[in-house]
Scaffold this motif. Sequence first.
Motif, PDB file in Angstrom:
ATOM      1  N   VAL A  39     -44.994  -1.290 -40.874  1.00  0.00           N
ATOM      2  CA  VAL A  39     -45.819  -2.491 -41.064  1.00  0.00           C
ATOM      3  C   VAL A  39     -45.747  -2.936 -42.525  1.00  0.00           C
ATOM      4  N   GLN A  69     -44.014  -6.505 -43.561  1.00  0.00           N
ATOM      5  CA  GLN A  69     -44.828  -7.556 -44.170  1.00  0.00           C
ATOM      6  C   GLN A  69     -44.317  -7.911 -45.560  1.00  0.00           C
ATOM      7  N   PHE A  79     -45.240  -5.717 -35.585  1.00  0.00           N
ATOM      8  CA  PHE A  79     -45.292  -4.305 -35.926  1.00  0.00           C
ATOM      9  C   PHE A  79     -46.737  -3.822 -36.074  1.00  0.00           C
ATOM     10  N   ALA A  80     -47.662  -4.716 -36.465  1.00  0.00           N
ATOM     11  CA  ALA A  80     -49.065  -4.323 -36.561  1.00  0.00           C
ATOM     12  C   ALA A  80     -49.602  -3.910 -35.197  1.00  0.00           C
ATOM     13  N   HIS A 126     -48.233  -0.486 -34.473  1.00  0.00           N
ATOM     14  CA  HIS A 126     -48.990   0.526 -35.218  1.00  0.00           C
ATOM     15  C   HIS A 126     -50.316   0.821 -34.517  1.00  0.00           C
TER      16      HIS A 126
END
Length: 385
Positions: A113, A117, A358-359, A362
């Motif tokens: 993440v 980002q 991706f958050a 996670h």
Amino acid sequence: MSTRPITEIGAAVVGTGFIGVVHVEALRRLGVPVYGVVGSSHARAAERAAALGLPPAYESFEAMLGDPRVDVVHITSPNHLHYPQAVATLAAGKHVVCEKPLAMTSAETGELVRLAQASGLVHAVNFNIRFYPICRHVHQLVREGGLGDVRLVSGHYLQDWLLLDTDWNWRLEPELCGSLRAVADIGSHWMDLTSHITGQRIVSVMADLKTFIPIRYEPVGPVETFAREPTGATTRRTITTEDCATILLRYENGALGNLTVSQISAGRKNTLEFEIDGSTAAAAWNSQRPDDLWIGHREGPNELLPRDPALLNAEGRAAAGLPAGHNEGYADTFKALYRAVYRAVAGHGPSEPDYPTFADGHESMLVCEAIARSARDATWARVGG
């Protein structure tokens, strides 16, 4: 990020198994050029590329990253490769679509993440089930208060492809798949979907995991996912990952949930089902009847809403690709997801991603780790605790 047609955005796919092929076909339907694939061996990749009518397979993962025509890399390799391959792809300046789970641990997913980002690149996790038109419709319905306050979320995700002790796949090997199997492989889809639809994170869990087949027989040679052909010689293997799970969940706004996950339920090929009970109405959906939504009422007749773009709300309508009466299914969800991802790559997307990032991967890993802790300690476990 420059604006351009998605037909000018190049892709490559890592992994040539069942799901890798699904990625390739969805990209082709969108008009995205697929410049090649990478497999567990060059020979296997070359064979699959020829069968799919693709350009010659890349000699290696590194060769694929070095191809300037490739803008987006789809990672569909075994789970233990997701983290290093995603890190390398971001470092090469390419956008990433990664299968779930995003990595093997929350430490790895958290790092991904951060890297994603910081890169400014598009990053997505393949939670495709969000993109059934009916699921998109329910997402908007709940957000607009169509069910009232969400109180109870229940359901299951059941398969039977590992029912026999002679059934085998790399997902049975924890060094390749991780310490969770059924929960991480298919339960993660249900939990991501219901969290997304309700707009509520899962904050704590109580889980019971069971391995009913502690000894399996691994065929000598590679095995395709969902394959059933006889394979001859086998090796006896001890299994430590779960065949099934029952999980109680608490969502952040107070809703309760319960989920059953199984890869040993005879006759259930790929059945995801949820029911969301609110304070004024309820909604239920089954992935094997994807074009129908049941809506329950207390004071009036219940409804069965078909996947008709003329009847769906704006979110459902946007995900629908065919007119009413022309069934849409599993493969269509990949097309709808990648349409959103590639729109972002092309610079046409909304300011906030309308696809799982991706958050979300996670968050899914944090929930899975809480489930593992709960099962080990026989107690409730907080997500992220």
